[in-house]
Design an enzyme around this catalytic site. Sequence first.
Site, PDB file in Angstrom:
ATOM      1  N   LYS A   1       0.808  -1.217   0.000  1.00 27.10           N
ATOM      2  CA  LYS A   1       0.000   0.000   0.000  1.00 27.10           C
ATOM      3  C   LYS A   1       0.847   1.276   0.000  1.00 27.10           C
ATOM      4  CE  LYS A   1      -4.117  -2.062   2.087  1.00 27.10           C
ATOM      5  NZ  LYS A   1      -5.126  -1.991   3.165  1.00 27.10           N
TER       6      LYS A   1
ATOM      7  N   ASP B   1     -10.294   2.243   1.618  1.00 23.94           N
ATOM      8  CA  ASP B   1     -10.500   1.711   2.967  1.00 23.94           C
ATOM      9  C   ASP B   1     -11.166   2.747   3.864  1.00 23.94           C
ATOM     10  OD1 ASP B   1      -9.380  -0.812   2.540  1.00 23.94           O
ATOM     11  OD2 ASP B   1      -7.350  -0.126   3.007  1.00 23.94           O
TER      12      ASP B   1
ATOM     13  N   TYR C   1     -12.519 -10.529   9.281  1.00 24.41           N
ATOM     14  CA  TYR C   1     -13.673 -11.176   8.667  1.00 24.41           C
ATOM     15  C   TYR C   1     -13.594 -12.695   8.736  1.00 24.41           C
ATOM     16  CZ  TYR C   1     -10.821 -11.713   4.350  1.00 24.41           C
ATOM     17  OH  TYR C   1      -9.852 -12.028   3.431  1.00 24.41           O
TER      18      TYR C   1
END
Length: 281
Positions: free
Chosen positions: A68, A105, A217
């Site tokens: 990123k 995000d 998740y």
Amino acid sequence: MTMPRRAAVLGSPIAHSLSPVLHRAAYAALGLDTWSYDRFEVDEAALPGFVEELDGSWAGLSLTMPLKRAIIPLLDEVSETAASVEAVNTVVFTEDGRRRGDNTDIPGMIAALRERGVEKVESAAVLGAGATASSALAALSEICTGPVTAYVRSAARADEMRGWGERLGVDVRIEDWAGAEEALHAPLVIATTPAGATDGLASAVPSSPGTLFDVLYDPWPTALASRWADTGARVVGGLDLLVHQAVLQVDQMTGLKAPLGTMRSAGEAALGGGRPDGVAS
């Protein structure tokens, strides 16, 4: 004949990523029969070569860790949102060949909270101080009107969070991880830690807590999220974040409105089939 278009998620490790499931579901629903979305194991050293070899069929890239920040020098422009946290998770290739970087995000977090009825909070707590925590602070800069208390394990992490707070205009207060149970009394708690890190806090959840946003998740629910849900309070999970940030990626890469419900259903189905542990990426 419509030219095939390509997109993919890059990172290392990448096998756990649900991004292909979500994006492919969107393409199918939108009738984008010539579009494909893959995953590639790419580390920081290999990233420049990979990007340079992409041809005109490529519409965009999704970036997860550790890329990123590494992608930024390879881009022609970076959005203010991405620049604010020095992290790009989305690259769109424009018609004139430019590489435009963004961070979905942060708006994805805001959208996930808004979907559950959280528009503004007077204060918040952040558990952890990694890359996701900086995105959480950026999201909180938009929705939190008061202080944010960050619970961290080291002095170095404490300094990083203070630095991000100053940069983002957030009143960040630092507390040692040993006192993390106190975080659970905040109106909004954002857990940004790896799997298992907050399990020991589950027994300390108050009887009437605020909202929990746990970025994991899988495994889901976490022990903390399960106990939180037992109280009847709001819980936002990592799949909510993953879907909302992916919706924004599809919007940008295709120019069409992404089907939120279809993408969420695809993600839920994939997780129901059993996936390795992971955080939103």
